[in-house]
Design an enzyme around this catalytic site. Sequence first.
Site, short mmCIF file in Angstrom:
data_model
loop_
_atom_site.label_atom_id
_atom_site.label_comp_id
_atom_site.label_asym_id
_atom_site.label_seq_id
_atom_site.Cartn_x
_atom_site.Cartn_y
_atom_site.Cartn_z
N ASN A 151 0.74 -1.22 -0.05
CA ASN A 151 0.08 0.09 0.15
C ASN A 151 0.83 1.35 0.09
O ASN A 151 0.17 2.36 -0.45
CB ASN A 151 -0.83 -0.09 1.40
CG ASN A 151 -0.12 -0.40 2.63
OD1 ASN A 151 0.46 -1.63 2.58
ND2 ASN A 151 -0.31 0.42 3.48
N GLN A 181 -4.84 -3.78 -2.17
CA GLN A 181 -4.18 -2.88 -3.18
C GLN A 181 -4.18 -3.21 -4.67
O GLN A 181 -4.03 -2.32 -5.70
CB GLN A 181 -3.01 -2.41 -2.87
CG GLN A 181 -3.09 -1.43 -1.46
CD GLN A 181 -3.72 -0.10 -1.47
OE1 GLN A 181 -4.07 0.23 -2.60
NE2 GLN A 181 -4.16 0.29 -0.49
N SER A 203 -10.95 -5.15 -0.01
CA SER A 203 -12.26 -4.25 0.28
C SER A 203 -12.69 -3.51 -0.83
O SER A 203 -11.81 -2.92 -1.79
CB SER A 203 -11.59 -3.49 1.56
OG SER A 203 -10.75 -2.53 1.18
N GLY A 204 -13.92 -3.01 -0.84
CA GLY A 204 -14.45 -2.20 -1.74
C GLY A 204 -13.81 -0.97 -1.88
O GLY A 204 -13.88 -0.27 -3.25
N HIS A 205 -13.51 -0.11 -0.98
CA HIS A 205 -13.32 1.15 -1.03
C HIS A 205 -12.00 1.54 -1.71
O HIS A 205 -11.72 2.91 -1.91
CB HIS A 205 -13.37 1.90 0.35
CG HIS A 205 -12.44 1.79 1.40
ND1 HIS A 205 -11.27 2.66 1.72
CD2 HIS A 205 -12.05 0.67 2.11
CE1 HIS A 205 -10.60 2.18 2.69
NE2 HIS A 205 -11.05 0.86 2.78
N THR A 241 -26.39 -9.93 8.98
CA THR A 241 -27.24 -9.89 7.80
C THR A 241 -26.56 -9.10 6.72
O THR A 241 -25.85 -8.12 7.09
CB THR A 241 -28.61 -8.72 8.30
OG1 THR A 241 -29.30 -9.67 9.30
CG2 THR A 241 -29.36 -8.71 6.98
N CYS A 329 -3.59 4.53 6.97
CA CYS A 329 -4.25 4.28 8.04
C CYS A 329 -3.56 4.59 9.49
O CYS A 329 -4.06 4.73 10.55
CB CYS A 329 -4.49 2.64 8.38
SG CYS A 329 -5.40 2.14 6.77
N1 PLP Z 1 -4.61 -4.34 3.40
C1 PLP Z 1 -3.84 -3.17 2.74
C2 PLP Z 1 -2.92 -3.73 1.83
C3 PLP Z 1 -4.31 -2.07 2.76
O1 PLP Z 1 -3.84 -0.95 2.03
C4 PLP Z 1 -5.45 -1.62 3.65
C5 PLP Z 1 -5.96 -0.18 3.83
O2 PLP Z 1 -5.11 0.92 3.48
C6 PLP Z 1 -6.12 -2.56 4.40
C7 PLP Z 1 -5.61 -3.98 4.27
C8 PLP Z 1 -7.26 -2.26 5.14
O3 PLP Z 1 -8.17 -2.02 4.60
P1 PLP Z 1 -9.68 -1.88 5.16
O4 PLP Z 1 -9.77 -0.40 5.37
O5 PLP Z 1 -10.66 -2.28 4.20
O6 PLP Z 1 -9.70 -2.62 6.28
#
Ligand code: PLP
Length: 408
Positions: A151, A181, A203-205, A241, A329
């Site tokens: 990331n 990523q 993940s979707g975002h 759900t 994060c």
């Molecule tokens: N794994 C990687 C490589 C990421 O870049 C991220 C978020 O930056 C995550 C996991 C965590 O993702 P989420 O925010 O969907 O929990």
Amino acid sequence: MRIVYADNNATTQVAPEVYEAMIPFFTENYFNPSSMYEPARSTAEVVARSREGIARHLGAGDPKQILFTSCASESNNTAIQGVVKANPTRRHIITTSVEHPAVLEVCRDIERGGFDVTFLSVDQDGNLDLREFVRALRPDTLLVTVMHANNETGVIFPVAELARITKETDSKIVFHTDATQSIGKLPIDLQREYRHVDLLSFSGHKLHAPKGIGALYIRRGTPCRPLLIGGHQEGGRRAGTENVPYIVALAKAMDLAMANLDEEQTKVRQLRDRLETSLAERISHIQINGKAAPRLPNTSNVSCYSIEGESMLFELSEYGICASSGSACTSGTLEPSHVLRALNVPFMAVHGSIRFSFSRYNTDDDIDRIIEIFPEIVTRLRRASPYWDAKTNIPRQSAEDTVHAKNS
Ligand code: PLP
């Protein structure tokens, strides 16, 4: 003020098509897919179709192998903790020192519980050493968890090959990859090149779906116990759900990403490469971290000697430019990034690191704006920096780097 959003590895804008697709599932088709009446059955069908679409994009075969979660952190936790819960005898895990905290901290927690964890190192380009990997595999290895793309630097690990080596060494070792990523940026086929991968999280975002939806691919037969226990949703593998609008959104986001994968990634790569070339021409003493390794096309991790990443971020944000320093994060802390430390980025550069990450919505104008603003900021901050020699325009040697140079 015009915003230049260059932090797409942190999160992405929801695509308008994705937003459109999910709305009816709030307002009209809002039924619980587990209910027995007719409208709810059609909601359940929509969930099934979404699962099929996602499975198809991943070349996963049977869609039942796709489990919906709330985010990649949940997917990673389910994969790692689920495998540990399912296997009482083997007590060794292999991972890397550059994983996202959603893997790293789970492994550390399991280590505190009495497991042995090998944290593989990377070289200065961010690559793993395959021989070190092979040496790390042991008769009691339960799980290998190695991310697909980093990331912070975008460096891509040869996950298909690592999974093959793992299975050829011992078919009982479970192989997990955090592909958060890479999904929507790199093609993945779980029945071909990636057929030795047992578990894959995302993940979707990160690909223009909303925050709050994730998925975990669990290859049939993989020993993995559920994290959330309760109702029988998701084939008994995750209670709760289903989040129908967000499941629809994730499927739609994957349709969009996969339909134009090559074209979009080529465009994004051109933007990123132009930025890197221009910054290298305009700013002395910078390095692009991970540049010599295979990298995601959208990510640029730039270290500018003798200044603070946080100050750069602050100044950039004054001009409406959104980027990040360290892991998205964990930004906000002044600790240098664990990923860049693992790459052995010198002390004078590691603190001045900034990540730009792009998406299909970035334009040439965005790149022009960063090229216009960023070098000026660097010059200004260096003038005020005790680590920069304004007379000669070179970094002052730091005590830490002197020690580093002597020891290396
Ligand atoms: N794994 C990687 C490589 C990421 O870049 C991220 C978020 O930056 C995550 C996991 C965590 O993702 P989420 O925010 O969907 O929990």
